[in-house]
Design an enzyme around this catalytic site. Structure first.
Site: not given
Ligand code: PLP
Ligand code: COI
Length: 338
Positions: A77, A179, A215
């Site tokens: 990612r 991200k 989300e």
């Molecule tokens: N959506 C957003 C906006 C986030 O910041 C995060 C955190 O990482 C997620 C979703 C969840 O992604 P992940 O499960 O890969 O941490």
């Molecule tokens: C994560 O869950 O890794 C995120 O990036 C959320 C963050 C805004 C604390």
């Protein structure tokens, strides 16, 4: 050095990893103690938001070793995010090595098994070097910092309250799927407003029609329907959450539930019994109510975490700490004492 987690705040750890990109190649990454950066005041990351980051965790196992969860997926990612930001990609093996090295160097800061606390790992890349006009930076820094953390959302495992926002974190075909800092900067206004009103976080709606749940500010949204299906929004501007992907796998293959990526209309929530936010930081956080345009929708399970949400939480955290067998090569074990 104090090695205990303090909520979801940065606790200084002994080492971080750093590597520089210059003239088309990366320098050999090193571990260093200093946790500040000196960069050109004209860096693109400072002016134009040219940067990307990742978030994953290291979990203490019962036997004292350490688990990384789906690190290869974070590495992939990160490449997608960097490509979208016109930044060089970090080779997958270098990203994984950087994470492993940083965690092992700070292994005493991985919280004990059974506490729920973990070591949060934040790889990131920033555009640096002298520049003024809008163009990709001439140089880049790739770094990995870590910090012990506790829960992201306050309180016990009770459902939290959320509120929709009239502003968007991302454009329909912008950068919502990757991200990058800009999405988070754009979400801060709504988050601060929500917190001022006593809500745990914001529910962003789809930026095109503002009718569907998109989300949460810092996590994906999922729900369990009355028919016991796992549903989650489908949209090109949602971050492709690794936790959500894992929950979909668990729901389908371990709990035998139907799983659907689908539209979830904000004014049609009666078919949902349980709602939740999922992500690395959020883990699995039940959502009890959503306020939208002055109307509060209470999900059936708004007082206590619903039964399916609880099963999902127990299974994913069991896999992460190594108590439940890894179903799909998600775990990388690190041995701090070898
Ligand atoms: N959506 C957003 C906006 C986030 O910041 C995060 C955190 O990482 C997620 C979703 C969840 O992604 P992940 O499960 O890969 O941490
Ligand atoms: C994560 O869950 O890794 C995120 O990036 C959320 C963050 C805004 C604390």
């Amino acid at each position: 050095m104090e090695n205990k987690a303090k909520g979801f705040s940065y606790v200084k750890t002994p080492y971080n990893y750093i590597s520089y990109f210059k003239d088309g190649s990366w320098t050999e990454g090193v571990l260093r103690e200093e946790d500040t950066l000196t960069i050109a005041a004209t860096s693109t990351s400072l002016h134009y938001g040219q940067q990307a980051f990742e978030g994953l965790k290291a979990y203490r196992r019962k036997d004292g070793d350490i688990n990384l969860f789906r690190v290869i997926d974070n590495a992939k990612r990160f490449q997608t995010s960097c490509e979208r930001m016109m930044m060089p990609k970090v080779p997958l093996d270098i990203f994984i090595e950087a994470v492993k090295k940083t965690v092992l160097a700070n292994h005493e800061f991985v919280p004990p098994y059974g506490t729920g606390a973990t070591l949060y790992i934040r790889p990131f890349m920033i555009g640096v070097g002298n520049n003024l006009g809008l163009r990709p930076a001439p140089e880049y820094i790739f770094s990995v910092i870590v910090s012990p953390v506790e829960k992201y959302f306050e309180g016990p495992a009770k459902p939290v309250d959320m509120i929709t926002s009239e502003i968007d974190r991302a454009a329909p075909f912008g950068t919502g799927h990757v991200k990058v800092g800009g999405n988070y900067a754009a979400s801060l206004y709504a988050q601060v407003e929500a917190r001022k009103k006593g809500f745990a976080d914001t529910i962003f709606l789809d930026p095109k029609t503002h009718t569907k749940i998109e989300e949460v500010g810092a996590a994906n949204f999922f729900a369990i329907t009355k028919q016991k299906a796992y549903i989650t929004p489908k949209s090109p501007s949602i971050l492709n959450s690794i936790t959500n992907r894992s929950l979909r796998y668990i729901a389908r293959h371990m709990l035998n539930l139907d799983v659907e990526e689908t539209d979830i209309f904000i004014d049609k929530l009666d078919h949902i019994d349980e709602a939740g936010a999922c992500g690395t930081a959020a883990i699995v956080t039940p959502i009890g109510t959503i306020e939208h345009l002055g109307h509060i929708h209470k999900f059936k399970c708004h007082k206590e975490m619903g039964p399916v949400t609880k099963q999902l939480l127990d299974i994913i955290t069991g896999i992460q700490v190594g108590d439940i067998n890894d179903p799909s090569n998600w775990i990388t074990v690190l041995k701090p004492n070898e």
